[in-house]
Design a protein around this motif. Structure first.
Motif, mmCIF file in Angstrom:
data_model
loop_
_atom_site.group_PDB
_atom_site.id
_atom_site.type_symbol
_atom_site.label_atom_id
_atom_site.label_comp_id
_atom_site.label_asym_id
_atom_site.label_seq_id
_atom_site.Cartn_x
_atom_site.Cartn_y
_atom_site.Cartn_z
ATOM 1 N N ARG A 283 -2.672 1.351 -5.956
ATOM 2 C CA ARG A 283 -2.219 0.875 -4.597
ATOM 3 C C ARG A 283 -2.301 1.923 -3.655
ATOM 4 O O ARG A 283 -2.067 1.560 -2.279
ATOM 5 N N THR A 284 -2.793 3.290 -4.003
ATOM 6 C CA THR A 284 -2.673 4.248 -3.040
ATOM 7 C C THR A 284 -3.760 3.946 -2.006
ATOM 8 O O THR A 284 -4.775 3.953 -2.318
ATOM 9 N N SER B 28 6.267 3.482 6.792
ATOM 10 C CA SER B 28 7.278 2.329 6.590
ATOM 11 C C SER B 28 7.367 1.181 7.764
ATOM 12 O O SER B 28 7.145 0.169 7.632
ATOM 13 N N HIS C 241 0.783 -1.326 -0.045
ATOM 14 C CA HIS C 241 -0.044 -0.048 -0.037
ATOM 15 C C HIS C 241 0.897 1.336 -0.027
ATOM 16 O O HIS C 241 1.936 1.238 0.832
ATOM 17 N N GLU C 242 0.433 2.328 -0.751
ATOM 18 C CA GLU C 242 1.272 3.600 -0.787
ATOM 19 C C GLU C 242 0.335 4.369 -0.154
ATOM 20 O O GLU C 242 -0.715 4.711 -0.146
ATOM 21 N N THR D 272 -1.846 5.899 -7.534
ATOM 22 C CA THR D 272 -1.933 4.716 -8.246
ATOM 23 C C THR D 272 -3.032 3.856 -7.631
ATOM 24 O O THR D 272 -3.657 4.140 -6.688
ATOM 25 N N VAL E 181 5.180 7.496 -0.634
ATOM 26 C CA VAL E 181 5.360 8.283 -1.972
ATOM 27 C C VAL E 181 5.622 9.619 -1.780
ATOM 28 O O VAL E 181 4.562 10.298 -1.258
ATOM 29 N N GLY F 59 3.777 -0.033 4.939
ATOM 30 C CA GLY F 59 3.424 0.521 3.825
ATOM 31 C C GLY F 59 4.692 1.345 2.932
ATOM 32 O O GLY F 59 5.769 1.545 3.416
ATOM 33 N N LYS F 60 4.345 1.831 1.597
ATOM 34 C CA LYS F 60 5.218 2.572 0.926
ATOM 35 C C LYS F 60 5.166 3.962 1.005
ATOM 36 O O LYS F 60 3.865 4.288 0.312
#
Ligand code: PLP
Length: 402
Positions: free
Chosen positions: A166-167, A135, A118-119, A164, A142, A139-140
């Motif tokens: 995945r956001t 993190s 997930h972003e 995206t 962005v 999650g990532k």
């Protein structure tokens, strides 16, 4: 060799630029150096006496036991009333979570909603805990850089490009730490339009600097321009900044009931409810006399004006006057490449901040820690005199660069 190995989570976690810089300033002070510490965003004012008295009363009443995980009924009601009175928002107590500071509320929101992959979109410059908390919860982050020309705010194009499938979240901190940017009506309308096209994205609004605002009229609340998105918004706030209660550790979130319940699942297994005494004090903070809030903001504004005027006059430093918050965030790009009197090159914002500390005794924080190199942050949560002397010392130190 260490007797244990660290988890992947901890090994990958970053450091806190705030904590590191403020510790360094404290160390130098302890060594007897004359240091003006403009590192930390902690009000230099005391918690008002009537709030302290409420805590003393709570102790005397034996208010010393575990509280419900998501906060006492009295505090959740006081928060609900605050949101109705000050923000014209309708969040019943069941849609409110109290945590150990806004920080825990944000952490719980991520822990309750993020899975690997997930972003989370975070505009830079950012409050350093945002990406770290993402993190830590798999999650990532962005990171979307913003530009001084855009008032350090997201543009439609930059936001659209970052989203995206995945956001999971967009994080907006207004007024911003560190840039002082405040999202106005048009900015909020733009965010709402973009978000409507992406139903997978939730919006976290970090409003901890809500009352430290330097514009004449406050902007509308996001939910007043986009009430239709209420099921996707978590409003985060706390008592740390407005009421000078950083050490009491009370923050809150208001949002969809299912999200709030899920945040409670995380909190019940980590800390349980926030301190009973702090919560009693927060009831008085939110519901009691508010007159000092305006007075303190006027003091912050005076310091902000001193620093803005002083720094703007320095060749090589550029800034957008902050519209709110506790910081002045400036570019030092015009000074990179210069040399100090003892021949050291100022190659980065970190070098510049180090130079200010060593040669002028002014402690600030490099913009790199906030995701925007070439800048530095100074706090106005210090006495008017410190801010004024710091400004003069910086001018003097910059004049010595060649
Ligand atoms: C943007 C932002 N959010 C949250 C916090 C943390 O607030 P609290 O003390 O309520 O945890 C801070 C503190 O510096 C902050 O700058």
């Amino acid at each position: 060799m260490s007797a244990f190995t660290l988890s992947r989570r901890v090994s990958q976690a970053g450091f806190s630029p705030n904590a590191a810089a403020s510790q360094r300033a404290k160390q130098l002070k302890a060594q007897g150096r004359d240091i003006l510490d403009l590192t930390i965003g902690e009000p230099d004012f005391e918690t008002p006496d009537h709030i302290k008295a409420a805590a003393v009363q709570a102790l005397a009443n034996g208010d010393t036991r575990y509280t419900p995980t998501l906060g006492t009924a009295a505090l959740r009601a006081a928060i609900s009333a605050k949101l109705a009175r000050e923000n014209q928002l309708n969040f019943p107590p069941a849609q409110i979570a109290v945590g150990n500071g806004a920080k825990q509320v944000i952490f719980n929101a991520f822990a309750a909603t993020l899975d690997p992959g997930h972003e989370v979109i975070i505009p830079a410059p950012f409050y350093p805990s945002f990406p770290e908390m993402v993190s830590l919860n798999d999650g990532k982050p962005v990171i979307v850089p913003t530009r001084a020309e855009d008032g350090f705010k997201l543009t439609r194009a930059s936001l659209e490009a970052a989203i995206t499938p995945r956001t999971r979240w967009l994080v907006i901190n207004s007024p911003s730490n560190p840039s002082g940017a405040v999202y106005g009506r048009d900015d909020l309308l733009m965010l709402a339009e973009v978000l409507r096209a992406h139903p997978q994205v939730l919006l976290l609004l970090d409003e901890v600097y809500e009352h430290i605002l330097f514009t004449d009229t406050p902007p509308p609340h996001f939910l007043h321009v986009a009430q239709d998105l209420v099921e996707r918004v978590l409003v985060v706030n706390g008592v740390s900044k407005t009421y000078a209660m950083t050490g009491w550790r009370v923050g809150y979130g208001a949002g969809p009931a299912a999200l709030i319940q899920a945040m409670g699942v995380i909190q019940v297994q980590s800390t349980s409810g926030a301190s009973s005494i702090s919560q009693a004090a927060a009831v008085t903070a939110l519901g009691g006399d508010q007159s000092f809030v305006k007075e303190r903001t006027a003091a912050y504004r005076a310091r902000r004006n001193i620093l803005v005027k002083g720094l703007t006059a320095i060749e090589g430093i550029e800034l957008q006057p902050p519209e709110g918050g506790l910081f002045v965030f400036s570019s030092c790009k015009g000074l990179l490449g210069k040399s100090t009197p003892d021949g050291k090159k100022i190659a980065t914002d970190e070098d510049f901040v180090e130079y200010l500390l060593e040669s002028a005794g002014v402690a600030g924080i490099a913009g790199s820690g906030y995701g925007l190199p070439g800048h530095f942050r100074l706090s106005i949560a210090a006495s008017t005199e410190s801010v004024s002397v710091a400004s003069a010392r910086i001018a003097d130190a910059v004049a010595r660069l060649s």
